[in-house]
Motif scaffolding. Structure first.
Motif, PDB file in Angstrom:
ATOM      1  N   ASP A  69     -20.417 -10.744   3.793  1.00 50.16           N
ATOM      2  CA  ASP A  69     -19.284 -10.040   3.195  1.00 50.16           C
ATOM      3  C   ASP A  69     -18.487  -9.284   4.251  1.00 50.16           C
ATOM      4  O   ASP A  69     -17.262  -9.167   4.144  1.00 50.16           O
ATOM      5  CB  ASP A  69     -19.750  -9.107   2.083  1.00 50.16           C
ATOM      6  CG  ASP A  69     -20.718  -8.036   2.567  1.00 50.16           C
ATOM      7  OD1 ASP A  69     -21.312  -8.207   3.646  1.00 50.16           O
ATOM      8  OD2 ASP A  69     -20.890  -7.026   1.858  1.00 50.16           O
ATOM      9  N   GLU A  70     -19.163  -8.799   5.310  1.00 55.98           N
ATOM     10  CA  GLU A  70     -18.452  -8.111   6.377  1.00 55.98           C
ATOM     11  C   GLU A  70     -17.634  -9.084   7.208  1.00 55.98           C
ATOM     12  O   GLU A  70     -16.526  -8.765   7.661  1.00 55.98           O
ATOM     13  CB  GLU A  70     -19.449  -7.338   7.241  1.00 55.98           C
ATOM     14  CG  GLU A  70     -20.140  -6.216   6.491  1.00 55.98           C
ATOM     15  CD  GLU A  70     -21.208  -5.527   7.318  1.00 55.98           C
ATOM     16  OE1 GLU A  70     -21.552  -6.049   8.398  1.00 55.98           O
ATOM     17  OE2 GLU A  70     -21.701  -4.470   6.882  1.00 55.98           O
ATOM     18  N   ILE A  71     -18.175 -10.290   7.442  1.00 55.39           N
ATOM     19  CA  ILE A  71     -17.397 -11.320   8.138  1.00 55.39           C
ATOM     20  C   ILE A  71     -16.178 -11.710   7.319  1.00 55.39           C
ATOM     21  O   ILE A  71     -15.052 -11.788   7.832  1.00 55.39           O
ATOM     22  CB  ILE A  71     -18.265 -12.559   8.423  1.00 55.39           C
ATOM     23  CG1 ILE A  71     -19.369 -12.234   9.420  1.00 55.39           C
ATOM     24  CG2 ILE A  71     -17.406 -13.711   8.953  1.00 55.39           C
ATOM     25  CD1 ILE A  71     -20.314 -13.390   9.684  1.00 55.39           C
ATOM     26  N   ASN A  72     -16.385 -11.954   6.031  1.00 54.90           N
ATOM     27  CA  ASN A  72     -15.291 -12.406   5.170  1.00 54.90           C
ATOM     28  C   ASN A  72     -14.216 -11.347   4.991  1.00 54.90           C
ATOM     29  O   ASN A  72     -13.081 -11.668   4.609  1.00 54.90           O
ATOM     30  CB  ASN A  72     -15.842 -12.823   3.801  1.00 54.90           C
ATOM     31  CG  ASN A  72     -16.572 -14.151   3.865  1.00 54.90           C
ATOM     32  OD1 ASN A  72     -16.190 -15.052   4.598  1.00 54.90           O
ATOM     33  ND2 ASN A  72     -17.649 -14.275   3.094  1.00 54.90           N
ATOM     34  N   HIS A  73     -14.562 -10.101   5.263  1.00 47.41           N
ATOM     35  CA  HIS A  73     -13.544  -9.055   5.241  1.00 47.41           C
ATOM     36  C   HIS A  73     -12.558  -9.219   6.397  1.00 47.41           C
ATOM     37  O   HIS A  73     -11.413  -8.771   6.315  1.00 47.41           O
ATOM     38  CB  HIS A  73     -14.214  -7.679   5.317  1.00 47.41           C
ATOM     39  CG  HIS A  73     -13.269  -6.532   5.168  1.00 47.41           C
ATOM     40  ND1 HIS A  73     -12.670  -6.204   3.975  1.00 47.41           N
ATOM     41  CD2 HIS A  73     -12.789  -5.636   6.080  1.00 47.41           C
ATOM     42  CE1 HIS A  73     -11.878  -5.154   4.147  1.00 47.41           C
ATOM     43  NE2 HIS A  73     -11.938  -4.798   5.418  1.00 47.41           N
TER      44      HIS A  73
END
Length: 546
Positions: A69-73
Motif C-alpha cells: 500500500d505504501e508503494i502504491n501510494h
C-alpha cells in the motif's frame, strides 16, 4: 536452552496471537487497509526503486521489505511489474499464468489466496579444479489476505546442492549454506541437503500501525550492503511493530536468534539469544532522510546457567538501550548507528551509514588505536536511467569496519545469527568497494558486479578482529589495532550475468553468468573461475560475493 525457557517462548507467542485476534475483531469495523508486503526483494530485478528515490515522495526507502500500500501510494506496483511487457487481458489459461501471473489464485470478498512454484535448477563448472556444481531447489509460495486487515505469507524450499570451492570451504567451516540454513551431507555424493521456510502474518491496526509476526529476514539501509542490519544470515523468528505518520516511520522488532554451537552432546538444543532492534527514519524535507538505529543482543541464559528470557528492561520500544544496559550492569552487546540518504536529482541518490559498537572519545582521539574503537561506515551512490538511457542503473559504495566491530567477549552475544553476521558478510576488519551495473530492456536483464576488498584475517588461536564469532578477549593486546592487521588478504570478484525474465510476478528467469574470484595473501593464492546456467525464481537475495 532449558525447557522452562522454551515454554516461556511458546507462552509469549500464544499471548501475542490472542491480542492480535482480539484487536482484529474490534478493528474490522473501523479500518480497511492493505497489509501485504512485496515479495520482490532481489536487487537485480528491482525495477520499483527509481520511482521511490525521487524528491517529495516521502517514501522510507531504508526499511525493507516494502508494504504494497505504501508503494502504491507513490506508483502502481503492477504497472511497474509489467512495464514494457504486454500482459494478456481477461481470463488467462495455465500457460499464460505460467508466463505472466500467479499460477493459481482464488479471490472473493473475504479471502484472496495465491500459490506459485519456487525453484532453482542450476548447473555450473569451476575451472582450475575442474569441479562441477549443481543446485536443485523445489519450493512453493502461498500468500493472501484474510478479511480487510490480515495478510499471510509462507514459502518453503527444499534443496540439494554442490558449490564452488570457496563456498565449500565456508560450508565446512560454518556448517551452514550462506543465508540458507544448516547443511547435511547427502551421502557420498558430495552434495548438501538443506531447507528453508519463511512466513508471516501481518495486521494493520488502523492507518498508521502494522504488526507482523513471522520468520524471515530484514534489511536496514539504502545500500547493497548494510552495516546495521542485513539479509545475509539465515531467517529467524520475530515480532515487529511499525508506525508511520507524517514524515516519520518507526520500527521496533524483537527476534529470537540462534548460536549454532551446542554446549552439550546428543539432542541438546542450540543456545538461544535475543535481539531488540529499534529504527526511527525521518524524511527531512523533500530530499534528505536521517535514520537512527540501535540494537541489543543478549543470551537467553547467563554464564551461570540462569534463564533470562525476554529482558523486560528492553521491552519498551521508546527508549535508548545504552543507558538501560549500563544501569542494570548487563553484559549485553549494544550497537548503534545512523543511516542517511540525500536525493540529489531524480536520477541520483547519495547514501551512507555510521555504526558504533563502542565509543570513548578520549581513546578515539588519543591515536593509540584502542581495540574497542569499534566503528564502521558506508558511503555510496545509486543512479537511475544513467546518461538518459532508460532502465540503466549504476551503484557504487565503500564499506569499512574496524577490528572487533560486532564481536563480543563471549561468542553467543556477538552480532550474528546461525554462524553468519547480521550486518556485513565479511564480519569486521575490512575495507570494501562494490560497483554494480544493471540494465534491462523488456524481458532481457544484464548485470555486472565488481568487488575489491582488503580483509585482515585471523590466525589460529588469535583474533585480529575479522571473525565476529571468535571471543574478542583472544586479541593480541589492547592497543595498536588497525584495519588489515592479521593476515592481510586482497579479494577481487567480477561477476557478469545475463537473464531472460519469463514471469515478472515471481521473477522467473533463465540466466547465464560467471564469477571470477581471486583471494591472495602472503601465504596462499586462491583462484576460482565459475560459469553457471540456471532456470530459477529470484525473489530474495543470496550473497555469494564474499
Amino acid at each position: 536452552m532449558t525447557s522452562t525457557g522454551y515454554f516461556n517462548i511458546i507462552k509469549w507467542q500464544k499471548r501475542f496471537l490472542r491480542i492480535v485476534l482480539f484487536v482484529s475483531v474490534f478493528a474490522q469495523y473501523f479500518v480497511s487497509y492493505s497489509q501485504n508486503y512485496s515479495t520482490h526483494f532481489n536487487e537485480q530485478y528491482n525495477n520499483i526503486e527509481k520511482h521511490l528515490y525521487r524528491p517529495a515522495k516521502n517514501f522510507h526507502t531504508s526499511i525493507k521489505q516494502y508494504k504494497l500500500d505504501e508503494i502504491n501510494h507513490v506508483v502502481s506496483f503492477d504497472s511497474i511489474l509489467y512495464l514494457d511487457i504486454h500482459k494478456p487481458q481477461g481470463h488467462l489459461n495455465i500457460w499464460q499464468r505460467f508466463r505472466y501471473d500467479n499460477l493459481f489464485e482464488w479471490k472473493n470478498e473475504a479471502l484472496r489466496v495465491t500459490i506459485n512454484p519456487l525453484f532453482n535448477l542450476e548447473t555450473g563448472k569451476e575451472q582450475f579444479i575442474s569441479s562441477s556444481t549443481r543446485i536443485n531447489t523445489r519450493g512453493i509460495m502461498i500468500e493472501g489476505d484474510l478479511g480487510k486487515n490480515f495478510a499471510f505469507y509462507a514459502d518453503f524450499y527444499e534443496n540439494q546442492g554442490s558449490f564452488p570451492s570457496y563456498i565449500e570451504d565456508f560450508i565446512d567451516k560454518r556448517n551452514v549454506i550462506p543465508g540458507q540454513g544448516k547443511q547435511k551431507k547427502a551421502g557420498s555424493t558430495g552434495q548438501h541437503d538443506f531447507a528453508q521456510s519463511t512466513g508471516y502474518i501481518s495486521f494493520n491496526a488502523g492507518p498508521y500501525i502494522n504488526l507482523q509476526l513471522g520468520h524471515g529476514k530484514h534489511f536496514i539501509g539504502d545500500g547493497y550492503r548494510s552495516m546495521l542490519l542485513s539479509d545475509v544470515a539465515y531467517s529467524y523468528p520475530y515480532l515487529k511493530f511499525t508506525a508511520t505518520a507524517w514524515k516519520i516511520k518507526y520500527q521496533a522488532m524483537i527476534a529470537s536468534l540462534t548460536h549454532l554451537e551446542r554446549e552439550g552432546g546428543g539432542d541438546t538444543r542450540y543456545p538461544i539469544k535475543y535481539g531488540f532492534f529499534h529504527y526511527l527514519d525521518w524524511n527531512v524535507g523533500n530530499r534528505l532522510s536521517v535514520g537512527l538505529f540501535e540494537s541489543v543482543i543478549w543470551a537467553a541464559q547467563d554464564t551461570l546457567g540462569n534463564y533470562r528470557g525476554l529482558d523486560m528492561h528492553y521491552v519498551n520500544p521508546f527508549i535508548f538501550m545504552r543507558p538501560v544496559e549500563y544501569s542494570i550492569g548487563s553484559p549485553d552487546n549494544v550497537t548503534i548507528g545512523i543511516n542517511t540518504k540525500y536525493i540529489a536529482a531524480r536520477w541520483l541518490t547519495f547514501y551512507g551509514q555510521v555504526v558504533l559498537g563502542e565509543f570513548k572519545a578520549d581513546e578515539v582521539f588519543s591515536g593509540k588505536k584502542w581495540w574497542a574503537n569499534k566503528q564502521g561506515f558506508q558511503v555510496g551512490f545509486k543512479t537511475f536511467d544513467l546518461f538518459g538511457i532508460n532502465n540503466l542503473r549504476w551503484q557504487c559504495e565503500f564499506n569499512q569496519a574496524r577490528p572487533y566491530l560486532y564481536s563480543h567477549y563471549q561468542p553467543i552475544t556477538n552480532y550474528g545469527h546461525y554462524n553468519q553476521p547480521l550486518a556485513h558478510p565479511f564480519g569486521a576488519n575490512f575495507r570494501e568497494f562494490v560497483s554494480i551495473l544493471n540494465y534491462h530492456y523488456k524481458r532481457l536483464y544484464i548485470r555486472g558486479e565488481l568487488v575489491n576488498a582488503m580483509i585482515g584475517k585471523d590466525t589460529p588461536g588469535i583474533s585480529y578482529g575479522n571473525d565476529i564469532f571468535l571471543p574478542n578477549e583472544d586479541r593480541p593486546g589492547d592497543y595498536g589495532h588497525f584495519i588489515g592487521q592479521g593476515v592481510k588478504t586482497k579479494l577481487s570478484i567480477i561477476e557478469p550475468s545475463i537473464s531472460y525474465l519469463v514471469n515478472p510476478r515471481t521473477n522467473m528467469n533463465i540466466a547465464l553468468g560467471a564469477r571470477i574470484r581471486t583471494e591472495e595473501n602472503d601465504t596462499e593464492l586462491k583462484k576460482s573461475t565459475f560459469i553457471w546456467f540456471g532456470f530459477r525464481t529470484s525473489l530474495s537475495n543470496l550473497y555469494y560475493d564474499f
